[in-house]
Design a protein around this motif. Sequence first.
Motif, PDB file in Angstrom:
ATOM      1  N   LYS A  34       0.843  -1.204   0.000  1.00 27.32           N
ATOM      2  CA  LYS A  34       0.000   0.000   0.000  1.00 27.32           C
ATOM      3  C   LYS A  34       0.877   1.252   0.000  1.00 27.32           C
ATOM      4  O   LYS A  34       1.702   1.453   0.894  1.00 27.32           O
ATOM      5  CB  LYS A  34      -0.903  -0.007   1.235  1.00 27.32           C
ATOM      6  CG  LYS A  34      -1.965   1.084   1.210  1.00 27.32           C
ATOM      7  CD  LYS A  34      -2.909   0.957   2.376  1.00 27.32           C
ATOM      8  CE  LYS A  34      -3.973   2.043   2.311  1.00 27.32           C
ATOM      9  NZ  LYS A  34      -4.906   1.971   3.449  1.00 27.32           N
ATOM     10  N   GLY A  35       0.706   2.066  -1.031  1.00 25.14           N
ATOM     11  CA  GLY A  35       1.499   3.290  -1.135  1.00 25.14           C
ATOM     12  C   GLY A  35       2.989   3.043  -1.257  1.00 25.14           C
ATOM     13  O   GLY A  35       3.802   3.899  -0.923  1.00 25.14           O
ATOM     14  N   GLY A  36       3.365   1.830  -1.720  1.00 22.20           N
ATOM     15  CA  GLY A  36       4.790   1.499  -1.885  1.00 22.20           C
ATOM     16  C   GLY A  36       5.470   1.085  -0.592  1.00 22.20           C
ATOM     17  O   GLY A  36       6.701   0.963  -0.534  1.00 22.20           O
ATOM     18  N   SER A  37       4.672   0.804   0.470  1.00 15.80           N
ATOM     19  CA  SER A  37       5.259   0.539   1.795  1.00 15.80           C
ATOM     20  C   SER A  37       6.094  -0.736   1.840  1.00 15.80           C
ATOM     21  O   SER A  37       7.156  -0.781   2.462  1.00 15.80           O
ATOM     22  CB  SER A  37       4.149   0.468   2.853  1.00 15.80           C
ATOM     23  OG  SER A  37       3.211  -0.548   2.516  1.00 15.80           O
ATOM     24  N   LYS A  50       9.403  -0.324  -0.036  1.00 11.31           N
ATOM     25  CA  LYS A  50      10.305   0.524   0.761  1.00 11.31           C
ATOM     26  C   LYS A  50      10.999  -0.297   1.842  1.00 11.31           C
ATOM     27  O   LYS A  50      12.203  -0.186   2.062  1.00 11.31           O
ATOM     28  CB  LYS A  50       9.512   1.671   1.388  1.00 11.31           C
ATOM     29  CG  LYS A  50      10.394   2.670   2.141  1.00 11.31           C
ATOM     30  CD  LYS A  50       9.567   3.783   2.760  1.00 11.31           C
ATOM     31  CE  LYS A  50      10.460   4.730   3.554  1.00 11.31           C
ATOM     32  NZ  LYS A  50       9.678   5.748   4.275  1.00 11.31           N
TER      33      LYS A  50
END
Length: 293
Positions: free
Chosen positions: A244-247, A250
């Motif tokens: 979600k959102g690149g989490s 990352k």
Amino acid sequence: METKSGFVSIVGRPNVGKSTLLNSIIGQKVAIVSDKPQTTRNRIQGIFTEQRGQVVFIDTPGVHKPKHRLGEYMADVTSRALREVDLILYVVDASIPPGSGEEYIIRNLIGIETPIFLVPNKIDLVEGSKVLELIQVLANKMNFAEVVPVSAAKRENLDRLISLLFDYLPVGPLYYPEDEYTDQPERFIVAEYIREKALYLTREEVPHSLAVEIEEFEDRRNMVYVRAAIYTERDSQKGIIIGKGGSMLKKIGEMARRDIESLLGTQVYLELWVKVKKDWRNSEAQLRNLGYR
């Protein structure tokens, strides 16, 4: 004093601790570790050098029945590793009773003239009597040159294992410089570190359809710039790896970067992308492109 040297294969079922054993002996992380089976895909060489000589270890993919082209490649890597060495370490998980997986491996080992050491691993997780029972069951199926129970994770009994290796290895030269601990290029190890973190963080959500390709690797103003692509086989898996959102991506990047900086001894800028390659494990061309030759 004459030096001894030779090549030693580490074989066994998936997930018995072969890579942990290799890393513990070498004292460096040359093979990635995961609680998912069949993590090791290539023939990884770790080099152990000391006064007595040099042992070149070959960590092979776990012995298993192949289910796709990648599996066939892995099985071939293991088969060749058994034929081209001076010694074989057959690693078993001492905390699990032997089953059909061990029967399959023993069928592959019977008839090989190379000396074979039985190495029950994870002895820290089980009572000594259980380890003895396991040894008796397997020793009844085939003859072993030596039996050396160890805990690779806790480094228990590794000194005895190394001493026995040198007892069996022939007199020979050092095949690699004394300060080398693997023959794998840095790009390969970096790609493996990234794959390890992706496997660890996604756990059961993404199976073994992950591959990593280093697209760029260069020195830039006191740091190393790495751009890597993580390949999956399906769009749904791509979404899981990005998170979600690149989490999730990352987190994978942060954990991998720490290992890479430790390996290279410098700051690293790591850029990760996720791409879909449909059914890459069954494509000869894709397997070649990703380094499985």
